[in-house]
Design an enzyme around this catalytic site. Structure first.
Site, PDB file in Angstrom:
ATOM      1  N   SER A  99      27.168 -41.292   5.463  1.00  0.00           N
ATOM      2  CA  SER A  99      25.981 -40.871   6.201  1.00  0.00           C
ATOM      3  C   SER A  99      26.285 -40.714   7.684  1.00  0.00           C
ATOM      4  CB  SER A  99      24.840 -41.856   5.953  1.00  0.00           C
ATOM      5  OG  SER A  99      23.642 -41.397   6.526  1.00  0.00           O
ATOM      6  N   ASP A 243      21.294 -35.714   9.897  1.00  0.00           N
ATOM      7  CA  ASP A 243      22.346 -36.726   9.955  1.00  0.00           C
ATOM      8  C   ASP A 243      23.567 -36.221   9.188  1.00  0.00           C
ATOM      9  OD1 ASP A 243      21.381 -37.000   7.372  1.00  0.00           O
ATOM     10  OD2 ASP A 243      21.312 -39.184   7.412  1.00  0.00           O
ATOM     11  N   ASP A 245      25.076 -36.664   6.267  1.00  0.00           N
ATOM     12  CA  ASP A 245      25.000 -36.158   4.900  1.00  0.00           C
ATOM     13  C   ASP A 245      23.742 -35.344   4.662  1.00  0.00           C
ATOM     14  OD1 ASP A 245      23.477 -38.505   5.124  1.00  0.00           O
ATOM     15  OD2 ASP A 245      23.760 -39.065   3.032  1.00  0.00           O
ATOM     16  N   ASP A 247      20.582 -35.824   4.571  1.00  0.00           N
ATOM     17  CA  ASP A 247      19.422 -36.221   3.769  1.00  0.00           C
ATOM     18  C   ASP A 247      18.251 -36.647   4.648  1.00  0.00           C
ATOM     19  OD1 ASP A 247      20.533 -38.630   4.623  1.00  0.00           O
ATOM     20  OD2 ASP A 247      20.331 -39.636   2.679  1.00  0.00           O
TER      21      ASP A 247
END
Length: 454
Positions: A99, A243, A245, A247
């Site tokens: 992340s 961010d 990743d 999500d």
């Protein structure tokens, strides 16, 4: 290597430094353990742009395939793209990402078919125990015929699914600056936004897991400074930051001012309730603004308050049949997305809401941003329980004040509230405060901080 899985396996995922804390050998064991615990006969894997991600993901696939499981690799993807594949194909899944963590980190977010989360109470602790038992000897040999490892592209299908959930057909032209932070938003945004009446100003779309420009964590104000400046320079209608990743999404208005994730939660909740005939349950965690349950009720819905953390939101989504859920950390969950979180779908809702009327974003969100909030303030303390007890003793018994301990301690009065929660991983207490006006919020915040830091 000697792995300390107590430091590697967290409450919701696997996350640590590569190769110091884990490597491809360990990833292969996680693949074998994952399929044994979930009972899956086929899985899907994906990974982000970190240098270590392709190797870790392939090692996991080898571990799964060695136990007779067919693996579909979707390659570079956002975390919500992996959730899409899990939901659309009915497969257990594993996403390789850390992340917003720095480049040397990597991790695994795992789910059962339909993007149902795998956390400590839903299989992750059993996976950890298996991996620990195999570290010295390796995974036991399987009698099963080895599974296949094949590749499949899902970006177009993911994009089409999201676009089918938001009506963008009649929005006015908008100019939007998107900061992908060198993360997976740079991979997904061009396809998802293709064909929309948008002038896209891309920032840091080059996939680079070393994050050369700034950390891919838009909740840290330092990481959206470039976006804020660019929105003003471009005279854009809004800015969106993702961010690492992709999500989570964070929004800034036409002035470059941050839009509270609580306001985004309220805006999307109103839209999702309208899509569902003015009925439905909406989940919000206990540090979202008072605005959220108010807007939900005003639009015919039923608000349900939960603890902080995606496992609690997703569990409540499943049991209550909620249509939407939001967290102040900019995670947004949708029933029509298998109860999983997708920042991209939230971003599309913001574009549809803004493009469906003539006003500015700041004017649009003003109706959803009704109170003065402190944001989350972290304090390092020697005794978390002792400080919480001191706060409780200070406010307990006061007239017109209620206390609850759903998650840490929440103190609520007529015109203000604050919540103090202990970190599960660090010696920190996290304070969030809100009031009907800024002077009251400042006073309440400072009183609470004096006790926390006293």
């Amino acid at each position: 290597m000697t792995a300390d899985l107590s430091q590697l396996v967290k409450a919701y995922d696997v996350r640590g430094v590569v190769p110091d804390q884990w490597d491809e050998t360990l990833a292969e064991l996680f693949g074998a353990a994952f399929v044994q615990v979930t009972g899956a006969d086929a899985i899907v894997t994906g990974h982000d742009m970190r240098p270590s991600s392709p190797g870790l993901s392939r090692a996991f696939a080898r571990g799964a395939a060695a136990r007779g499981v067919d693996v579909t690799e979707i390659g570079l993807c956002s975390t919500d793209q992996l959730y899409y594949a899990s939901g659309a194909f009915g497969l257990a899944g594993a996403m390789f990402t850390a992340s917003h963590n720095p480049a040397q980190y990597n991790g695994i977010k795992m789910c059962r078919p339909g993007a149902a989360p795998v956390g400590q109470d839903t299989g992750l602790s059993e996976i950890r125990e298996l991996v620990e038992s195999w570290i010295d000897s390796g995974a036991p040999t399987s009698d099963a015929t080895p599974g296949t490892i094949t590749q499949r592209d899902t970006l177009e299908g993911y994009s089409a699914h999201l676009r089918g959930l938001v009506d963008l057909t009649s929005i006015r032209p908008l100019k939007v600056v998107v900061d992908a932070g060198n993360g997976m938003g740079g991979h997904t945004v061009p396809t998802v936004f293709a064909g929309l009446p948008l002038t896209l100003v891309p920032m840091y779309f080059e996939l680079d897991g070393t994050f050369p420009n700034h950390e891919a964590n838009p909740l840290d104000p330092a990481n959206i400074v470039d976006l804020q400046k660019r929105v003003r320079e471009e005279d854009a209608d809004l800015g969106i930051a993702f961010d690492g990743d992709a999500d989570r999404c964070f929004v800034v208005d036409e002035r470059g001012e941050p839009v509270s994730p609580s306001a985004i939660t309220a805006l999307v909740a109103a839209r999702e309730l309208a899509r569902n005939g003015g009925k439905g349950t909406v989940i919000h965690n206990l540090i979202t603004s008072w605005s959220v349950p108010e807007v939900v009720r005003e639009n015919g819905g039923t608000p349900v308050r939960t603890r902080v953390g995606h496992s609690f939101i997703k569990a409540e989504m499943a049991t209550s049949g909620a249509i939407f859920g939001g967290e102040h950390s900019a995670h947004y969950y949708f029933k029509d997305f298998w109860n999983a979180d997708t920042g991209m779908l939230a971003a599309l809702h913001v574009l549809a809401a803004l493009g469906g009327q003539e006003g500015t974003l700041s004017a649009l969100v003003a109706q959803y941003d009704r109170y003065a909030g402190s944001g989350e303030i972290n304090s390092t303390v020697d005794d978390q329980a002792g400080r919480l007890a001191a706060i409780k003793a200070t406010y307990e018994g006061r007239e017109d004040i209620t206390l609850d301990e759903l998650d840490g301690l929440t103190v609520t009065a007529t015109d203000w509230w604050f919540n103090v929660r202990p970190s599960n991983t660090e010696p920190l207490l996290r304070l969030n405060a809100e009031a009907r006006d800024e002077p009251t919020m400042t006073k309440v915040r400072d009183e609470a901080l004096a006790i926390i830091r006293g």
